[in-house]
Design a protein around this motif. Sequence first.
Motif, short mmCIF file in Angstrom:
data_model
loop_
_atom_site.label_atom_id
_atom_site.label_comp_id
_atom_site.label_asym_id
_atom_site.label_seq_id
_atom_site.Cartn_x
_atom_site.Cartn_y
_atom_site.Cartn_z
N ILE A 250 82.44 7.67 20.27
CA ILE A 250 81.87 7.38 21.59
C ILE A 250 81.03 6.12 21.49
N SER A 251 81.23 5.18 22.39
CA SER A 251 80.54 3.89 22.34
C SER A 251 79.09 4.05 22.80
N ALA A 252 78.28 3.05 22.47
CA ALA A 252 76.87 3.07 22.89
C ALA A 252 76.77 3.03 24.41
N ASP A 253 77.62 2.21 25.05
CA ASP A 253 77.58 2.12 26.51
C ASP A 253 77.90 3.46 27.15
N LEU A 254 78.88 4.16 26.62
CA LEU A 254 79.24 5.47 27.15
C LEU A 254 78.15 6.49 26.85
N SER A 255 77.51 6.35 25.68
CA SER A 255 76.39 7.24 25.35
C SER A 255 75.29 7.12 26.39
N ILE A 256 74.97 5.88 26.74
CA ILE A 256 73.91 5.64 27.73
C ILE A 256 74.32 6.19 29.09
N LYS A 257 75.57 5.99 29.46
CA LYS A 257 76.06 6.51 30.74
C LYS A 257 75.92 8.03 30.81
N MET A 258 76.24 8.71 29.70
CA MET A 258 76.18 10.16 29.69
C MET A 258 74.75 10.67 29.59
N MET A 259 73.86 9.87 29.01
CA MET A 259 72.45 10.26 28.95
C MET A 259 71.85 10.38 30.34
N ARG A 260 72.44 9.68 31.32
CA ARG A 260 71.98 9.79 32.70
C ARG A 260 72.36 11.13 33.32
N MET A 261 73.34 11.79 32.72
CA MET A 261 73.88 13.02 33.29
C MET A 261 73.26 14.27 32.72
N TYR A 262 72.60 14.15 31.55
CA TYR A 262 72.05 15.33 30.87
C TYR A 262 70.56 15.17 30.62
N SER A 263 69.80 16.22 30.86
CA SER A 263 68.35 16.13 30.76
C SER A 263 67.85 15.96 29.33
N HIS A 264 68.67 16.38 28.33
CA HIS A 264 68.27 16.27 26.94
C HIS A 264 69.39 15.64 26.10
N LEU A 265 68.98 14.91 25.09
CA LEU A 265 69.90 14.31 24.14
C LEU A 265 69.65 14.91 22.77
N MET A 266 70.72 15.32 22.10
CA MET A 266 70.60 15.94 20.79
C MET A 266 71.40 15.16 19.77
N THR A 267 70.82 14.98 18.58
CA THR A 267 71.52 14.41 17.43
C THR A 267 71.57 15.50 16.36
N ASP A 268 72.02 15.15 15.18
CA ASP A 268 72.10 16.15 14.11
C ASP A 268 70.73 16.64 13.65
N VAL A 269 69.67 15.88 13.98
CA VAL A 269 68.35 16.22 13.44
C VAL A 269 67.30 16.55 14.49
N GLU A 270 67.55 16.30 15.77
CA GLU A 270 66.51 16.53 16.76
C GLU A 270 67.07 16.64 18.17
N ILE A 271 66.23 17.10 19.08
CA ILE A 271 66.52 17.12 20.51
C ILE A 271 65.41 16.36 21.21
N VAL A 272 65.77 15.41 22.09
CA VAL A 272 64.77 14.64 22.82
C VAL A 272 65.10 14.68 24.30
N HIS A 273 64.10 14.41 25.12
CA HIS A 273 64.34 14.26 26.55
C HIS A 273 65.10 12.94 26.77
N SER A 274 66.09 12.98 27.61
CA SER A 274 66.81 11.74 27.93
C SER A 274 65.91 10.88 28.80
N PRO A 275 65.63 9.65 28.37
CA PRO A 275 64.72 8.79 29.13
C PRO A 275 65.30 8.28 30.44
N ILE A 276 66.60 8.40 30.63
CA ILE A 276 67.21 7.86 31.85
C ILE A 276 67.96 8.93 32.64
N TYR A 277 67.63 10.19 32.38
CA TYR A 277 68.27 11.27 33.13
C TYR A 277 67.93 11.17 34.61
#
Length: 271
Positions: free
Chosen positions: A228-255
Amino acid sequence: MRKNWLIELRKSRNMTQEEVAFAAFINRGYYSQVETGKRTPSLNVAINIARVLKFDPMMFYRDHLLDFSENGFNLKNNIPETFRSMIDGQILYLYSNPDKFVEHVVTFLVTAGEKDSHCLLIDDYKNYCKVRQKLQASHNHRDINTHLWSVNIGDLKHMDPKQIEQRILDYQIHFTEIKTIRIWINEETVDKVDWLYNFETYLRTKSRNWTKPKVKLLFIRSYNANRISADLSIKMMRMYSHLMTDVEIVHSPIYKNDNKSFLFSPLSTQQ
């Protein structure tokens, strides 16, 4: 935008661009463009660079989105504890390590068992088998076995929206009197034709007076970060209230909190 903080951090580690690039499994030209701001790395590359220079990979998103600290975003959330405390919400999970992915799915299910929450896992059969195998090794697996249902993601992608709705309605017999539900949808890549988007569009047109389901729904949609590209990652961050990686969960800053999900609105019709 030139990433002076990244340049200074690399220099403080006494590393050249070539050394960082080699350790992060990318070429020097790519890394140079990251430092000058000409390229935004994919999440997977960002994690690799951050691993080499020992910093939070979300720093890359601060430059062109929002500053997390000024807006009160918590950068470090323990994943198991978040799964225990969070009863509803939407999470986008971009994973890099397939083993970590399986581990987190199992944690998601086990913590659901602790709360007597029912789960629906939508994934391919191969991943489902890995999850079941690891789940069997958990001493809490009996708590979730009677509360877990699975759907092959390939089946849903070949159904029209009406068929998907009926498939979901078929699960209502299991959800009777249930107050909390957890749903995890995993896909290797982002398809050009998004079956979930088409399904939600169908539900919107069918039920314009849709109201919030009577159940609390914790929903995760996961993708392989390598695909998944960075641009698409950012686009999807607008759709979900939280972003998760392998090590943490953060609030999406652009939700955008007006992105109301219709995903399981059929559940609101429960008797």
